[in-house]
Design an enzyme around this catalytic site. Structure first.
Site, PDB file in Angstrom:
ATOM      1  N   HIS A 239       0.824  -1.215   0.000  1.00  0.00           N
ATOM      2  CA  HIS A 239       0.000   0.000   0.000  1.00  0.00           C
ATOM      3  C   HIS A 239       0.860   1.268   0.000  1.00  0.00           C
ATOM      4  CE1 HIS A 239      -3.686  -2.208   1.139  1.00  0.00           C
ATOM      5  NE2 HIS A 239      -3.010  -2.794   2.113  1.00  0.00           N
TER       6      HIS A 239
HETATM    7  C1  BDR Z   1      -2.787   1.232   5.433  1.00  0.00           C
HETATM    8  O1  BDR Z   1      -3.033   0.811   6.776  1.00  0.00           O
HETATM    9  C2  BDR Z   1      -1.837   0.445   7.408  1.00  0.00           C
HETATM   10  O2  BDR Z   1      -2.001  -0.719   8.121  1.00  0.00           O
HETATM   11  C3  BDR Z   1      -0.828   0.262   6.316  1.00  0.00           C
HETATM   12  O3  BDR Z   1       0.472   0.577   6.770  1.00  0.00           O
HETATM   13  C4  BDR Z   1      -1.292   1.218   5.247  1.00  0.00           C
HETATM   14  O4  BDR Z   1      -0.776   2.507   5.474  1.00  0.00           O
HETATM   15  C5  BDR Z   1      -3.541   0.322   4.492  1.00  0.00           C
HETATM   16  O5  BDR Z   1      -4.922   0.434   4.705  1.00  0.00           O
END
Ligand code: BDR
Ligand code: CA
Length: 314
Positions: A239
């Site tokens: 992500h």
């Molecule tokens: C986001 O949530 C966090 O757990 C991850 O690091 C990322 O930034 C994904 O939804």
């Protein structure tokens, strides 16, 4: 060179984003600000310092918010089943000093004022530090180059609830403040990041070819890969690093445009709602808000290739 401040909650996928930033020849990392999210802010601050030290980078780390601006939030358990008890997948992390008072918002303000029109903020955790900075110094909105966030779910379900993505869900009021400020925000949401999937094989290849820096990423990502394996996937979503690639290669992203509101109460807490530019009609809650951007589509394979090229040189 892009002058970048990373606002982050490391966090396994945050670690890859940080590595991308320090490896990329066109990025000048001014500093890292930390926030609660994947773990407490004490742990995410320690993790940021640990990672930078391991990679031999001397960017300063400024601790930020320990909790949300949003009132009456449901109690939040840290996602230890995804990022581990220590936020880095159980990888043994050395102790780093975390005793500094909260300084993230002031660091953001000082850097933006010192480099007018130049600073790009990449926020890949809760938006609390950015909202606090705006509350303390609204003038910074006119002084940043732009703001890129990993967050939101515009045309797909969320990953915390059917409505909400984690970074927005964790402090929806802060996100609403950030989308409503007169600066350019580009959201890299789940619409795209749930398609940027690094296979276990690719991760192993990058570790084999990328030396100790990339080996550290692979080692601390193993439990995270295990989390995805429980759902039948052979690899991991990247992500936060997808959002980092937007800084250097925006042509790989297809942007929708419109005013954005974030719901901060009810069962759809954290829902990101964009009013498309083509829609005409009574807008009420969207009236007078700035038009922002969301990458609802893009080129996941090319994004992964850029990550490989930057982190490994292949
Ligand atoms: C986001 O949530 C966090 O757990 C991850 O690091 C990322 O930034 C994904 O939804
Ligand atoms: Ca994150």
């Amino acid at each position: 060179m892009h002058k970048v401040i990373l606002d982050s909650d490391p966090g396994v996928d945050d670690a890859l984003a940080l590595y991308y930033l320090i490896r990329h020849p066109d990025i000048d990392l001014l500093g890292v600000t930390t926030v609660f999210g994947n773990a407490s802010v004490g742990i995410t601050t320690r993790n940021a310092r640990f990672l930078l030290k391991a990679w031999g980078h001397d960017a300063p780390v400024h601790p930020g918010a320990a909790g949300p601006l949003t009132l009456d939030m449901p109690p939040e358990a840290y996602p230890v089943h995804i990022h581990g008890e220590n936020g880095l997948g159980g990888y043994p992390v050395s102790d780093e000093a975390v005793d500094q008072p909260e300084s993230a918002a002031q660091f953001l303000i000082d850097q933006v004022r010192a480099n007018p029109g130049q600073v790009r903020i990449l926020a890949v955790g809760r938006m609390t530090n950015l909202a606090r900075a705006l509350q303390l110094a609204p003038d910074i909105a006119g002084l940043v180059a732009d703001v890129v966030i990993m967050g939101g779910a515009f045309r797909v379900p969320g990953n915390v609830t059917p409505a909400a993505e984690a970074n927005i869900w964790g402090d929806p009021l802060a996100a609403d403040i950030v989308f409503g400020a007169p600066w350019r925000v580009t959201a890299i949401p789940l619409d795209l990041t749930t398609r940027t999937f690094m296979t276990r094989g690719m991760l192993a290849r990058l570790a084999a070819e990328g030396g100790p820096g990339m080996q550290l990423i692979a080692d601390l990502s193993q439990d995270y890969v295990g989390f995805y394996a429980q759902s039948g996937y052979d690899g991991m979503l990247v992500h936060d690093c997808t959002a980092a690639v937007y800084l250097t290669d925006p042509g790989l992203f297809d942007l929708a445009q419109g005013e954005v509101r974030v719901l901060s109460q009810g069962i759809a807490l954290g829902l990101t709602l964009m009013n498309p530019v083509t829609r005409h009609g009574p807008l009420a809650a969207w009236d007078g808000r700035p038009r922002q951007f969301a990458a609802v589509d893009g080129q996941p394979d090319a994004i992964l290739s850029h990550i490989a090229r930057t982190c490994v040189g292949s």
